[in-house]
Enzyme design. Structure first.
Site, PDB file in Angstrom:
ATOM      1  N   GLY A  14       0.437  -1.433   0.170  1.00  0.00           N
ATOM      2  CA  GLY A  14      -0.080  -0.291  -0.044  1.00  0.00           C
ATOM      3  C   GLY A  14       1.360   1.150   0.027  1.00  0.00           C
ATOM      4  CB  CYS A  15       0.032   4.797  -1.743  1.00  0.00           C
ATOM      5  SG  CYS A  15      -1.801   4.884  -0.103  1.00  0.00           S
ATOM      6  CE1 TYR A  16      -1.359   8.112   4.293  1.00  0.00           C
ATOM      7  CE2 TYR A  16      -3.111   7.086   4.030  1.00  0.00           C
ATOM      8  CZ  TYR A  16      -2.666   7.779   4.168  1.00  0.00           C
ATOM      9  OH  TYR A  16      -3.949   9.117   3.823  1.00  0.00           O
ATOM     10  CB  THR A  17       2.388   0.276   3.716  1.00  0.00           C
ATOM     11  OG1 THR A  17       1.804  -0.184   2.502  1.00  0.00           O
ATOM     12  CG2 THR A  17       0.207  -0.661   4.357  1.00  0.00           C
TER      13      THR A  17
ATOM     14  CB  CYS B 240       4.881   6.389   2.785  1.00  0.00           C
ATOM     15  SG  CYS B 240       6.190   8.323   3.013  1.00  0.00           S
TER      16      CYS B 240
END
Length: 342
Positions: free
Chosen positions: A146-149, A151
């Site tokens: 995932g995107c948040y993960t 980063c």
């Protein structure tokens, strides 16, 4: 010789970025666009800016002659779709969350569905290239993070690996552009709702939380729990995370910089910025880079870590292509040698 790839879900924002990147990849031919609702529609009708003269089809996947299939589909879709026979025919990169978590109970708790394909769940490789490169090279099914993960994990991984922070003290404050919410029409994502407004959401319940905890637990070699709070900000794309953790010992900034350098100096897409240069989303926009920096607050004995990525590129399509490059023994940065246009 080019490999033949297909995409299910090319009509979404991440899917369109995938098309854009692959069209410029010298070793790839896009051979199939799958859809059940847009059959016969030319891709250029949907995205006139994209020079791909190919129509959507709805074929049985077993009929396809592909080397690789990308799935940019909603959660639950690929969990029901994939099987061992299909994976014998082609490799799969799944951009949804359906194969990211190893514990099936986490899907019941966080995604509210019972995972129907638990054997494949255990065999899937988590596609965070900087951490699991060798596993990805041998994988037939890769779960794109995932995107948040992406980063959050990349920003904090060295600190957990070296055990220099109090794991129970970690707080991640994350901010994302509106494209992270997808292309489907929703009232809360309309211009008048998001413009000149910042809001938190998913407090103590965001689905990326267990994904972050799982892989930072692997780094720490113990079960960890952290606080993660995302915010929606009025920009199209980009993620900035600010993470806070208590230091276990009296460390100086150079000590921590040496740790980050140890883990990331040979990575093509992680940029540890110079001292006093703090990550900004515009520096990574439309690129596959992850920018990271930190500061030590000697007064509070905390380390403050900042990370920035483009949620649609390093947080989705770019990372998927990076995974593809590893799976097919291409140069890791093939087709990804672009940087932010300021």
């Amino acid at each position: 010789m080019k490999i033949k790839v297909g995409i299910l879900g090319a009509s979404g924002y991440a899917g369109n970025e995938l098309v854009r990147i692959l069209l410029n990849h010298p070793k790839v031919e896009i051979s199939y666009l799958g859809s059940s609702s847009s059959v016969g529609q030319n891709y250029q009708d949907l995205y006139p800016n994209t020079p791909l003269n190919l129509c959507f089809e709805n074929k049985n996947l077993d009929e396809l002659e592909l080397d690789l299939l990308f799935l940019a589909t909603p959660h639950e879709f690929s969990a029901k779709l994939l099987n061992e026979n299909l994976l014998k025919k082609m490799k799969i990169i799944d951009l949804s969350a359906d194969f990211r978590l190893k514990n099936p109970k986490d899907y019941e708790l966080w995604y509210k569905f019972t995972h129907p394909n638990q054997e494949l769940l255990q065999n899937a490789v988590y596609g965070l290239c900087e951490l699991y490169k060798e596993e990805i090279k041998k994988a037939s099914l890769v779960a794109n993070p995932g995107c948040y993960t992406t980063c959050s994990i990349l920003s904090l991984y060295p600190l957990f690996k070296e055990k220099i922070i109090d794991f129970n003290s970690v707080i991640i404050d994350a901010k994302s552009g509106v494209s992270g919410a997808g292309r489907s029409a929703k009232v809360e994502n309309l211009f008048c709702e998001v413009n000149e407004n910042i809001k938190a959401y998913g407090l103590a319940s965001h689905r990326h939380t267990p994904e972050i905890e799982e892989h930072l637990s692997y780094a720490a070699k113990e079960k960890i729990t952290l606080q993660f709070t995302p915010h929606l900000v009025p920009m199209q794309r980009g993620i900035l995370i600010s993470a806070y953790a208590n230091l276990k010992e009296d460390l100086q900034e150079q000590d921590i910089r040496d740790i980050y350098t140890k883990y990331y100096q040979n990575n093509k897409f992680i940029r540890l910025l110079p001292p006093q240069s703090l990550p900004q989303t515009r520096w990574v926009k439309s690129s596959n880079f992850a920018d990271i920096n930190f500061s030590v607050d000697q007064r509070t004995k905390r380390v403050i870590v900042l990370g920035a990525i483009d949620n649609l590129i390093k947080g989705a399509a770019g990372q998927a292509v990076q995974n593809m490059n590893l799976m097919f023994d291409f140069d890791e940065d093939e087709g990804l040698k672009f940087f932010a246009n300021l």
